[in-house]
Motif scaffolding. Structure first.
Motif, PDB file in Angstrom:
ATOM      1  N   GLU A 119      -3.550  -2.475   3.572  1.00  0.00           N
ATOM      2  CA  GLU A 119      -4.347  -1.399   2.992  1.00  0.00           C
ATOM      3  C   GLU A 119      -3.988  -0.082   3.670  1.00  0.00           C
ATOM      4  OE1 GLU A 119      -6.821  -1.283   0.680  1.00  0.00           O
ATOM      5  OE2 GLU A 119      -6.803  -3.419   0.192  1.00  0.00           O
ATOM      6  N   HIS A 120      -4.039   0.997   2.903  1.00  0.00           N
ATOM      7  CA  HIS A 120      -3.961   2.345   3.464  1.00  0.00           C
ATOM      8  C   HIS A 120      -5.340   2.960   3.380  1.00  0.00           C
ATOM      9  CE1 HIS A 120      -3.481   6.755   3.237  1.00  0.00           C
ATOM     10  NE2 HIS A 120      -2.573   6.565   4.153  1.00  0.00           N
ATOM     11  N   TYR A 121      -5.876   3.394   4.545  1.00  0.00           N
ATOM     12  CA  TYR A 121      -7.213   3.966   4.547  1.00  0.00           C
ATOM     13  C   TYR A 121      -7.321   5.026   5.633  1.00  0.00           C
ATOM     14  CZ  TYR A 121     -12.254   4.493   4.886  1.00  0.00           C
ATOM     15  OH  TYR A 121     -13.511   5.024   4.927  1.00  0.00           O
ATOM     16  N   ASP A 122      -7.790   6.187   5.260  1.00  0.00           N
ATOM     17  CA  ASP A 122      -8.105   7.264   6.191  1.00  0.00           C
ATOM     18  C   ASP A 122      -6.937   7.570   7.130  1.00  0.00           C
ATOM     19  OD1 ASP A 122      -9.813   9.228   7.165  1.00  0.00           O
ATOM     20  OD2 ASP A 122     -10.578   7.947   8.767  1.00  0.00           O
ATOM     21  N   GLY A 123      -5.738   7.634   6.565  1.00  0.00           N
ATOM     22  CA  GLY A 123      -4.576   8.025   7.351  1.00  0.00           C
ATOM     23  C   GLY A 123      -4.000   6.952   8.238  1.00  0.00           C
ATOM     24  N   LYS A 124      -4.397   5.701   8.047  1.00  0.00           N
ATOM     25  CA  LYS A 124      -3.865   4.597   8.841  1.00  0.00           C
ATOM     26  C   LYS A 124      -3.513   3.422   7.928  1.00  0.00           C
ATOM     27  CE  LYS A 124      -6.454   5.673  13.087  1.00  0.00           C
ATOM     28  NZ  LYS A 124      -7.205   6.814  12.541  1.00  0.00           N
ATOM     29  N   ALA A 155       0.871  -1.167   0.000  1.00  0.00           N
ATOM     30  CA  ALA A 155       0.000   0.000   0.000  1.00  0.00           C
ATOM     31  C   ALA A 155       0.908   1.217   0.000  1.00  0.00           C
ATOM     32  CB  ALA A 155      -0.910   0.000   1.223  1.00  0.00           C
ATOM     33  N   TYR A 156       0.347   2.359  -0.314  1.00  0.00           N
ATOM     34  CA  TYR A 156       1.172   3.555  -0.306  1.00  0.00           C
ATOM     35  C   TYR A 156       0.333   4.793  -0.055  1.00  0.00           C
ATOM     36  CZ  TYR A 156      -0.459   4.816  -5.022  1.00  0.00           C
ATOM     37  OH  TYR A 156      -1.225   5.178  -6.102  1.00  0.00           O
ATOM     38  N   ASP A 157       0.995   5.851   0.428  1.00  0.00           N
ATOM     39  CA  ASP A 157       0.407   7.179   0.509  1.00  0.00           C
ATOM     40  C   ASP A 157       1.405   8.162  -0.098  1.00  0.00           C
ATOM     41  OD1 ASP A 157       2.369   7.591   2.459  1.00  0.00           O
ATOM     42  OD2 ASP A 157       0.982   7.244   4.120  1.00  0.00           O
ATOM     43  N   SER A 158       1.243   9.430   0.135  1.00  0.00           N
ATOM     44  CA  SER A 158       2.119  10.413  -0.495  1.00  0.00           C
ATOM     45  C   SER A 158       3.530  10.404   0.060  1.00  0.00           C
ATOM     46  CB  SER A 158       1.517  11.816  -0.316  1.00  0.00           C
ATOM     47  OG  SER A 158       1.365  12.119   1.063  1.00  0.00           O
ATOM     48  N   ASN A 183      -7.843 -14.387  13.310  1.00  0.00           N
ATOM     49  CA  ASN A 183      -6.977 -13.549  12.481  1.00  0.00           C
ATOM     50  C   ASN A 183      -7.196 -12.100  12.873  1.00  0.00           C
ATOM     51  OD1 ASN A 183      -6.716 -16.015  11.253  1.00  0.00           O
ATOM     52  ND2 ASN A 183      -6.532 -15.132   9.219  1.00  0.00           N
ATOM     53  N   GLY A 184      -6.124 -11.345  12.904  1.00  0.00           N
ATOM     54  CA  GLY A 184      -6.225  -9.974  13.366  1.00  0.00           C
ATOM     55  C   GLY A 184      -5.758  -8.973  12.331  1.00  0.00           C
ATOM     56  N   ILE A 185      -6.523  -7.893  12.188  1.00  0.00           N
ATOM     57  CA  ILE A 185      -6.079  -6.760  11.399  1.00  0.00           C
ATOM     58  C   ILE A 185      -5.477  -5.757  12.366  1.00  0.00           C
ATOM     59  CG2 ILE A 185      -6.799  -4.839   9.939  1.00  0.00           C
ATOM     60  CD1 ILE A 185      -9.025  -6.614   8.866  1.00  0.00           C
ATOM     61  N   ARG A 186      -4.191  -5.489  12.181  1.00  0.00           N
ATOM     62  CA  ARG A 186      -3.526  -4.514  13.023  1.00  0.00           C
ATOM     63  C   ARG A 186      -3.602  -3.151  12.340  1.00  0.00           C
ATOM     64  NH1 ARG A 186      -4.172  -8.602  15.445  1.00  0.00           N
ATOM     65  NH2 ARG A 186      -2.597  -9.795  16.576  1.00  0.00           N
ATOM     66  N   VAL A 187      -4.012  -2.141  13.082  1.00  0.00           N
ATOM     67  CA  VAL A 187      -4.095  -0.783  12.565  1.00  0.00           C
ATOM     68  C   VAL A 187      -2.874  -0.029  13.063  1.00  0.00           C
ATOM     69  CG1 VAL A 187      -5.523   1.279  12.358  1.00  0.00           C
ATOM     70  CG2 VAL A 187      -6.600  -0.961  12.694  1.00  0.00           C
ATOM     71  N   LEU A 188      -2.067   0.499  12.129  1.00  0.00           N
ATOM     72  CA  LEU A 188      -0.768   1.072  12.459  1.00  0.00           C
ATOM     73  C   LEU A 188      -0.727   2.565  12.162  1.00  0.00           C
ATOM     74  CD1 LEU A 188       1.465  -1.679  10.778  1.00  0.00           C
ATOM     75  CD2 LEU A 188       0.452  -1.704  13.078  1.00  0.00           C
ATOM     76  N   ASP A 189       0.057   3.280  12.965  1.00  0.00           N
ATOM     77  CA  ASP A 189       0.355   4.680  12.702  1.00  0.00           C
ATOM     78  C   ASP A 189       1.351   4.743  11.550  1.00  0.00           C
ATOM     79  OD1 ASP A 189       1.724   7.235  12.746  1.00  0.00           O
ATOM     80  OD2 ASP A 189       0.841   7.572  14.708  1.00  0.00           O
ATOM     81  N   PRO A 190       1.033   5.408  10.446  1.00  0.00           N
ATOM     82  CA  PRO A 190       1.931   5.398   9.290  1.00  0.00           C
ATOM     83  C   PRO A 190       3.255   6.124   9.540  1.00  0.00           C
ATOM     84  CG  PRO A 190       0.134   6.926   8.920  1.00  0.00           C
ATOM     85  CD  PRO A 190      -0.198   6.189  10.171  1.00  0.00           C
ATOM     86  N   GLU A 191       3.308   7.003  10.534  1.00  0.00           N
ATOM     87  CA  GLU A 191       4.543   7.730  10.814  1.00  0.00           C
ATOM     88  C   GLU A 191       5.521   6.907  11.620  1.00  0.00           C
ATOM     89  OE1 GLU A 191       5.461  10.646   9.604  1.00  0.00           O
ATOM     90  OE2 GLU A 191       3.593  10.632   8.449  1.00  0.00           O
TER      91      GLU A 191
END
Length: 635
Positions: free
Chosen positions: A568-573, A519-522, A585-593
Motif C-alpha cells: 500500500e502507498h499511504y501518506d508518503g510511505k 501500489a503507486y504514487d506520482s 507477520n510484519g508490515i515494513r514501512v519504507l521510504d519511497p525514495e
C-alpha cells in the motif's frame, strides 16, 4: 465539571523544562498540583489557565506551565461541585446548606462578574452563550452566560421515592443532555434554546457522569457501565464495562472518551467501539472530574477521609493512541521497544476485533466502511469505527474493486455492480459467459471502463453499454490487477507490465514469479512479489512498447523477511506486508525514495491482507478456518 470540546489527539508538550514537571512520555502525567486541604471535585481549563475547586469552597487558578497559583476566588459559601469555562470566563457551581450558586469569574483577574442562585448545583455545562446547571431538585436550568439571568427551567425528572436529582449535564450547543436519578428515562436530550424534550433514554439504573462530542452521548450508571448513545435519537450504540465503580464524569473527543471514576482510575476508551485503550491508575482516591484541552487531560481527585490525594493532575496521550507501548507509571501497558535504531510498533492492542468471519482473503476499506469477501460467497460490510456488521449480500466470494459509489464483482457467469452504501444491485450482466471454474476474478473500474481477468483471460468492458471492448489472453493465470493513472498494472506468471485502455500491452519486467500486489504514487510504481518490493520509475517510458524485456530496471529493491502479500502507498510511505510463518507477520514501512525501512509494524502470525484509511490500519488474519479482522490506529 465538563466543557464541550471536539479535538483530535495531538502530541503535545514533548519537552517540558519547568521545575517539577515530568517529561511527556507516552501516557505519562505531566504534573500534579496538590495544594488542597480537602477533596477536589471539579476541574476546567480555558485560555492557558487550569481552574479547580471542591470542599474547600475556593476556586483556584493554576498556571499549567509552572504549577503556580495565579489567584483564589473565595466568595462561595459551600462545596464547589462543578466548574466549566469558556471565552475567558469560568463558571463555578456550589451546593450545600449555606449556598447554592452559580458564579461567573473573570479568568484573567479572578473577579466575580455575576452570580445566580439555584438549588443544589450538581454539574454545569457551557455552550452557545448559555450555562446549563444540573440540580438536586431534579431541574435543568438554563442561564444567560453573559448576564446571569434565567432563560428556562426543565423539571420533568420525577421519582416516586424521595426527590429526583440531575447528577450530570453536557451540551453540544444545540442540545443539552442531562443524566439523573428518577423512576425512568434517566437520560434526557433537551433543545438548548427552549428546554423541550428531544428524546429520552429508558434505563433501570441511576446515571451520573455524561459527556458528548456532538454525534454521540456517553453516560455512566451505578452498575459501572458507560452507555454510548446516538446524539440524534438516544438509541444505544455501545456499552463499556471496564470500571469497577460508578463513572463520575466523562469527557469526549472525536474518537476517544475519558471517564473519571470512584474506582481510583481515569480510563480512556474508543467511543464507537466501546473498547478500552488505556488506564491511568496511579490515583490514591476517587477521580471526580476530567476535562480536555488541546490534547492535555486534566483530572481532579479526592474523596474518602484519611487520603492525601486531593489534587489536580495533567496527563497526555501520544499521537498514536493505539500503540500498546504507551504507559503511565503504574499503568497497564508495555514500554516501547527498538531494534537497530528503527521504530518498532507492536499493534496487538486494537480499537476493535471481529472474529465471526468465515474464511475469505479479500479486504477493502473506503471512507466509513470496511468490506470483506468470505468463503460463503458473501460480501460483508462493517462500520469502520465500531466493527459492527452493517449488512452482507450473497453475491460473490471476493471484493475485487470498490470506488466511491460502487462495488464491482463477478462469479464467472454474472457481473454485478452494487451500491457501496447498501449492497443493493445497481447493474447486473447475465450474459457474461466466462468459465466459472476459473474462480474469483480481478476487477478494476476506471471512468466508464471495467477491466476483468478470469483465469488466463483479460477483458475490457464499457460499463454504460455493457459491451466488451476487447480481450487478451495471458500465457498464465493473472495474479492481480491494479490501476496506474489511465493504464492497468497486471501480473501473469513471470510477467509484470501495463495495458493501455486501447488494449496495447506494455510489458516492462519479466523473470519475476508470484507478483502479488502493487501500489503507486506520482513518481513510482511499487510491486510486491516473493520476498521483495521493487520500485520502478513512473515516466513517459510507459507510453510506448518496450523493445525487449527488462527494459526498465527497478530504482531500488527491498528484501522482506517474508513473502510479500500486500503493498500500500499511504501518506508518503510504502507499507508492505510479509508472511513470516515462524514469527509475527510484519508490515515494513519504507521510504519511497530510497527503499530504506523506517518502521516495522508487528501484527500477528497469519496476517494475509491489510488496508489503510484515514490513519487506521485494518488487518485480516487467518486463524485456522476462520478470519479475524482488527482495526488499529497508526497515525
Amino acid at each position: 465539571m465538563r466543557k464541550y470540546t471536539t479535538i483530535f489527539i495531538q502530541a503535545l508538550m514533548a519537552n517540558l523544562s519547568v521545575a517539577g514537571t515530568v517529561q511527556a512520555d507516552k501516557g505519562e502525567k505531566h504534573w500534579i498540583y496538590d495544594d488542597f486541604e480537602e477533596r477536589v471535585y471539579a476541574v476546567a481549563y480555558d485560555q492557558g489557565v487550569v481552574l479547580a475547586g471542591g470542599r474547600g469552597e475556593t476556586v483556584k487558578a493554576i498556571n499549567p506551565e509552572t504549577q503556580e497559583k495565579l489567584w483564589a476566588f473565595d466568595r462561595h459559601g459551600d462545596t464547589i461541585e462543578a466548574i466549566v469555562a469558556d471565552s475567558g470566563v469560568a463558571y463555578s457551581g456550589s451546593s450545600g446548606r449555606n449556598e447554592d450558586h452559580i458564579r461567573a469569574i473573570d479568568i484573567e483577574s479572578g473577579e466575580q462578574l455575576w452570580s445566580f442562585e439555584g438549588y443544589g448545583i450538581q454539574d454545569l455545562a457551557v455552550g452557545g452563550g448559555s450555562v446549563y446547571a444540573a440540580s438536586q431538585g431534579g431541574e435543568v436550568i438554563s442561564v444567560d452566560a453573559h448576564e446571569g439571568s434565567k432563560e428556562w427551567i426543565f423539571d420533568g425528572f420525577e421519582t416516586s421515592l424521595g426527590s429526583p436529582s440531575v447528577n450530570g449535564i453536557a451540551t453540544d450547543g444545540e442540545r443539552v443532555y442531562a443524566a439523573g436519578d428518577c423512576d425512568d428515562y434517566p437520560v434526557r436530550a433537551l433543545d438548548a434554546d427552549t428546554g423541550e424534550v428531544v428524546w429520552r433514554m429508558d434505563h433501570d439504573e441511576e446515571m451520573f457522569g455524561i459527556g458528548t462530542n456532538g454525534s454521540h452521548v456517553l453516560a455512566g450508571d451505578t452498575d459501572n457501565v458507560i452507555h454510548t448513545l446516538d446524539a440524534e435519537t438516544g438509541e444505544s450504540v455501545k456499552e463499556y464495562k471496564g470500571h469497577h465503580r460508578t463513572p463520575q464524569d466523562i469527557a469526549v473527543d472525536d474518537e476517544l472518551f475519558y471517564s473519571a471514576s470512584s474506582d481510583e482510575t481515569l480510563r480512556v476508551g474508543y467511543v464507537y467501539a466501546g473498547t478500552e485503550y488505556h488506564v491511568f491508575d496511579s490515583f490514591e482516591n476517587d477521580v471526580n472530574s476530567v476535562t480536555l484541552d488541546q490534547g492535555i487531560i486534566y483530572s481532579a481527585s479526592g474523596g474518602r477521609l484519611g487520603s492525601d490525594d486531593n489534587a489536580v493532575r495533567a496527563f497526555s496521550l501520544n499521537q498514536h493512541p493505539d500503540d500498546e507501548h504507551q504507559q503511565e507509571e503504574g499503568g497497564n501497558n508495555q514500554e516501547a521497544s527498538s531494534h537497530e535504531g528503527e521504530s518498532i510498533v507492536d499493534l496487538f492492542h486494537a480499537r476493535w476485533e471481529v472474529k465471526d468471519i468465515d474464511g475469505g482473503d479479500d479486504l477493502y476499506s473506503f471512507d466509513d466502511k470496511v468490506y470483506i469477501g468470505d468463503s460463503n460467497e458473501k460480501i460483508i460490510a462493517l462500520d469502520a469505527r465500531s466493527g459492527d456488521r452493517l449488512w452482507d449480500v450473497p453475491y460473490a466470494s471476493s471484493v475485487p474493486y470498490i470506488d466511491e459509489d460502487h462495488i464491482y464483482t463477478s462469479d464467472g457467469n454474472t457481473i454485478k455492480i452494487l451500491d457501496r452504501q447498501t449492497g443493493e444491485v445497481d447493474q447486473q450482466w447475465d450474459d457474461y459467459d466466462i468459465d466459472p471454474s476459473y474462480g474469483s476474478s480481478h476487477i478494476v473500474s476506471q471512468d466508464d471502463i471495467l477491466w476483468i481477468t478470469e483465469g488466463e483471460k483479460f477483458f475490457v468492458y464499457n460499463i454504460n453499454e455493457q459491451e466488451k471492448i476487447w480481450e487478451r489472453e495471458f500465457s498464465r493465470r493473472a495474479d492481480f490487477l491494479s490501476r496506474h493513472d489511465k493504464n492497468i498494472i497486471y501480473s501473469s506468471g513471470e510477467e509484470v507490465g501495463l495495458y493501455t485502455p486501447e488494449g496495447d500491452p506494455l510489458p516492462w519486467y519479466d523473470d519475476w514469479a508470484n507478483a502479488q500486489d502493487s501500489a503507486y504514487d506520482s513518481d513510482k510504481i511499487y510491486i510486491g512479489a516473493s520476498r521483495e518490493v521493487k520500485a520502478f520509475e513512473s515516466t513517459s517510458r510507459f507510453d510506448h512498447r518496450c523493445e525487449r524485456w527488462r527494459c526498465i530496471p527497478p530504482e531500488w529493491t527491498y528484501e522482506h523477511d517474508g513473502s510479500v502479500e500486500s503493498v500500500e502507498h499511504y501518506d508518503g510511505k510504502i507499507y508492505a506486508l510479509g508472511d513470516i510463518r515462524r514469527d509475527k507477520n510484519g508490515i515494513r514501512v519504507l521510504d519511497p525514495e530510497t527503499g530504506d525501512k523506517v518502521q516495522t509494524i508487528e501484527v500477528a502470525s497469519g496476517a494475509i491482507d491489510f488496508e489503510i484509511s484515514d490513519g487506521w490500519l485494518y488487518v485480516l488474519i487467518r486463524d485456522r478456518r476462520d478470519r479475524i479482522l482488527r482495526s488499529i490506529r497508526i497515525q
